[in-house]
Enzyme design. Structure first.
Site, PDB file in Angstrom:
ATOM      1  N   PHE A 229       0.948  -1.438   0.032  1.00  0.00           N
ATOM      2  CA  PHE A 229      -0.027  -0.220  -0.052  1.00  0.00           C
ATOM      3  C   PHE A 229       0.935   0.901   0.056  1.00  0.00           C
ATOM      4  CE2 PHE A 229      -2.058  -3.505   2.570  1.00  0.00           C
ATOM      5  CZ  PHE A 229      -3.023  -3.569   2.179  1.00  0.00           C
ATOM      6  N   ASP A 251       0.895  -1.140  -4.867  1.00  0.00           N
ATOM      7  CA  ASP A 251      -0.650  -0.265  -5.234  1.00  0.00           C
ATOM      8  C   ASP A 251      -1.116  -1.022  -6.020  1.00  0.00           C
ATOM      9  OD1 ASP A 251      -0.684   2.432  -3.079  1.00  0.00           O
ATOM     10  OD2 ASP A 251      -1.972   1.989  -4.471  1.00  0.00           O
ATOM     11  N   SER A 252      -2.554  -1.297  -6.025  1.00  0.00           N
ATOM     12  CA  SER A 252      -3.725  -1.105  -6.487  1.00  0.00           C
ATOM     13  C   SER A 252      -3.304  -0.216  -7.761  1.00  0.00           C
ATOM     14  CB  SER A 252      -4.464  -1.284  -5.629  1.00  0.00           C
ATOM     15  OG  SER A 252      -4.888  -0.681  -4.862  1.00  0.00           O
ATOM     16  N   CYS A 343      -5.981   3.564   9.998  1.00  0.00           N
ATOM     17  CA  CYS A 343      -5.879   5.054   9.646  1.00  0.00           C
ATOM     18  C   CYS A 343      -6.907   4.883  10.038  1.00  0.00           C
ATOM     19  CB  CYS A 343      -4.910   5.461   8.995  1.00  0.00           C
ATOM     20  SG  CYS A 343      -5.962   4.733   6.752  1.00  0.00           S
TER      21      CYS A 343
HETATM   22  N1  SAH Z   1       2.250   4.104   3.035  1.00  0.00           N
HETATM   23  C1  SAH Z   1       1.245   5.453   2.303  1.00  0.00           C
HETATM   24  C2  SAH Z   1       0.275   6.262   1.975  1.00  0.00           C
HETATM   25  C3  SAH Z   1      -1.259   4.705   1.919  1.00  0.00           C
HETATM   26  S1  SAH Z   1      -2.953   4.621   1.442  1.00  0.00           S
HETATM   27  C4  SAH Z   1       2.100   6.936   2.245  1.00  0.00           C
HETATM   28  O1  SAH Z   1       3.207   6.427   3.286  1.00  0.00           O
HETATM   29  O2  SAH Z   1       2.145   7.698   1.680  1.00  0.00           O
HETATM   30  C5  SAH Z   1      -3.097   3.899   0.615  1.00  0.00           C
HETATM   31  C6  SAH Z   1      -3.260   2.888  -0.464  1.00  0.00           C
HETATM   32  O3  SAH Z   1      -3.360   1.916  -0.657  1.00  0.00           O
HETATM   33  C7  SAH Z   1      -3.463   3.859  -1.604  1.00  0.00           C
HETATM   34  O4  SAH Z   1      -2.178   4.188  -2.308  1.00  0.00           O
HETATM   35  C8  SAH Z   1      -4.551   2.915  -1.906  1.00  0.00           C
HETATM   36  O5  SAH Z   1      -4.546   2.711  -4.073  1.00  0.00           O
HETATM   37  C9  SAH Z   1      -4.206   1.554  -1.414  1.00  0.00           C
HETATM   38  N2  SAH Z   1      -4.934   0.059  -2.153  1.00  0.00           N
HETATM   39  C10 SAH Z   1      -5.909   0.809  -1.738  1.00  0.00           C
HETATM   40  N3  SAH Z   1      -6.015  -1.194  -1.826  1.00  0.00           N
HETATM   41  C11 SAH Z   1      -5.501  -1.878  -2.139  1.00  0.00           C
HETATM   42  C12 SAH Z   1      -5.170  -3.066  -2.229  1.00  0.00           C
HETATM   43  N4  SAH Z   1      -6.472  -4.279  -2.172  1.00  0.00           N
HETATM   44  N5  SAH Z   1      -4.025  -3.431  -2.669  1.00  0.00           N
HETATM   45  C13 SAH Z   1      -2.762  -2.415  -3.157  1.00  0.00           C
HETATM   46  N6  SAH Z   1      -3.093  -1.367  -2.728  1.00  0.00           N
HETATM   47  C14 SAH Z   1      -5.012  -1.215  -2.173  1.00  0.00           C
END
Ligand code: SAH
Length: 399
Positions: A229, A251-252, A343
């Protein structure tokens, strides 16, 4: 005559303790036919003034701006609140720092401005309204911001398309209120990154993980890092500076992965240690190498989006955290370090810890908690509004 919200008998208690919300169930009647977003006085059943704030449709009916009858909500009000917010960031050592020019200037209730978020990236402030009241006041707030911080804020981008109540059907919810087309590279602890405030999530970057990223850097030397993520890659470039042997970002969102690659390139041009994958997290965890493999990761970050946006979703959210953490704990290399976060405001510290505990128990591995993490000081919690606590994390050592 002022528009008024009159509470039911006995419902003034939480306001007397400075809680900044009035729930719709506490209201006896409303006078003066206010529209959503209007300023109203909140009165007790016996006619005593309690507070003033913005009225809104929904279970939170009023967000309080002031408990002082004589405090007008005018230009000087916005200036005072913004100035104090800035002074707090100076006290923390963020405003004016040489290696960090990105921070949260206004954190809603935490800064006495419920429904308003302002993040600063270099000379650009990104402003986000979560209520119709703040939307209505956006020009006044922008004006006050430019007046209070003329040397800092040269551009103000307003970005509320996704945060305003959908049903309010408001226009002009995205766009520059001051300046425009600014430099999109900001700095955090000396690392640089692009902020996509126009197209990105939230205000374009997650400034709330700054201190946790700095901690991660210290654990990175020689490790094989998986940043799950990753969004725009914040944890990834800290891990690289910390001396990771390899960093994989997942990330997706393909757009997030593009920005992650650009951000790594900005800090570590041509560095072959980094690879990024636009795939689903659960699929990736399913397919990643087992703990016995030489390819297994030994530093994993799990920073998923808020699984529970509302209390009703709590049960599913806890299950989500459990599943996610179970996979990571099961597969991380012996001696591995896991940074795991939630979060979701609706999930409290204990609930999150219990779901990680359950995940650990399923794996049967020995797990120590090394650190308990939280949101940084530029995301302050109003002591009268404990709901403002949302980010929690654990750093685990998995034997
Ligand atoms: N760690 C990051 C913030 C994460 S926000 C930082 O430090 O900036 C959460 C992220 O999860 C988003 O970018 C979203 O696109 C991603 N996301 C949501 N569902 C997901 C999934 N099933 N698989 C992979 N990524 C996902």
């Amino acid at each position: 005559m002022n528009k008024k919200v009159v509470l039911k008998h006995g419902k003034e208690e939480s306001l007397r303790r400075y809680h900044p919300w009035v729930y719709s169930g506490a209201i006896h009647h409303i006078e003066g036919q206010p529209d959503e977003g209007d300023l109203v006085d909140v009165m007790s059943a016996d006619g005593t003034f309690l507070a003033k704030g913005h009225i809104q449709i929904g279970s939170i009916a009023v967000r309080v701006l002031s408990f002082d009858k004589n405090e007008d909500i005018d230009a000087s009000f916005w200036q005072r609140r913004l100035k104090t917010a800035y002074e707090v960031r100076q006290a923390i050592g963020l405003a004016g720092s040489a290696d960090t020019d990105s921070f949260r200037l206004v954190h809603g209730e935490g800064d006495g401005l419920p429904g308003l978020v302002i993040d600063v990236y270099g000379s650009t402030a990104v402003m986000q309204a979560h209520s119709v009241g703040m939307h209505t006041c956006r020009h006044e707030i922008a004006k006050a911001l430019a007046e209070v911080l003329p040397d800092l804020v040269k551009n103000i981008y307003y970005k509320s398309e996704t945060t305003l109540p959908y049903k309010a059907n408001l226009s002009d919810s995205n766009g520059y209120l001051l300046g425009g087309a600014a430099e999109d590279v900001a700095r955090e602890n000396g690392l640089r990154f692009h902020v996509d405030w126009m197209g990105g999530q939230k205000t374009g970057f997650f400034v709330d993980q700054r201190e946790n990223r700095a901690l991660l850097e210290k654990y990175s030397r020689g490790r094989r890092v998986l940043n799950m993520f990753c969004y725009t890659g914040g944890f990834s470039f800290y891990a690289m500076r910390g001396g990771a042997s390899l960093v994989h970002s997942v990330d997706s969102s393909a757009r997030a992965i593009d920005i992650t690659r650009a951000n790594v390139e900005l800090n570590f041009p041509g560095d072959a240690r980094h690879e990024a994958f636009a795939v689903d997290a659960f699929d990736f965890l399913e397919k990643m190498p087992p703990r016995e493999s030489a390819e297994a990761y030994d530093l994993i970050i799990l920073d998923p989006p808020a699984f529970a946006k509302h209390r009703d979703a709590l049960h599913n959210a806890l299950q989500g955290y459990r599943k996610l953490n179970a996979k990571a704990i099961q597969k991380i290399k012996p001696g591995g370090i896991l940074f795991t976060f939630s979060c979701s405001q609706a999930v409290n510290k204990d609930q999150f810890r219990t779901s990680v505990f359950t995940a650990a128990a399923i794996s049967g591995r020995k797990v120590r908690i090394l650190h308990q993490l939280h949101q940084p000081a530029d995301h302050p919690i109003n002591i009268y509004h404990p709901e403002g606590e949302y980010l929690k994390g654990l750093v685990l050592y998995v034997e």
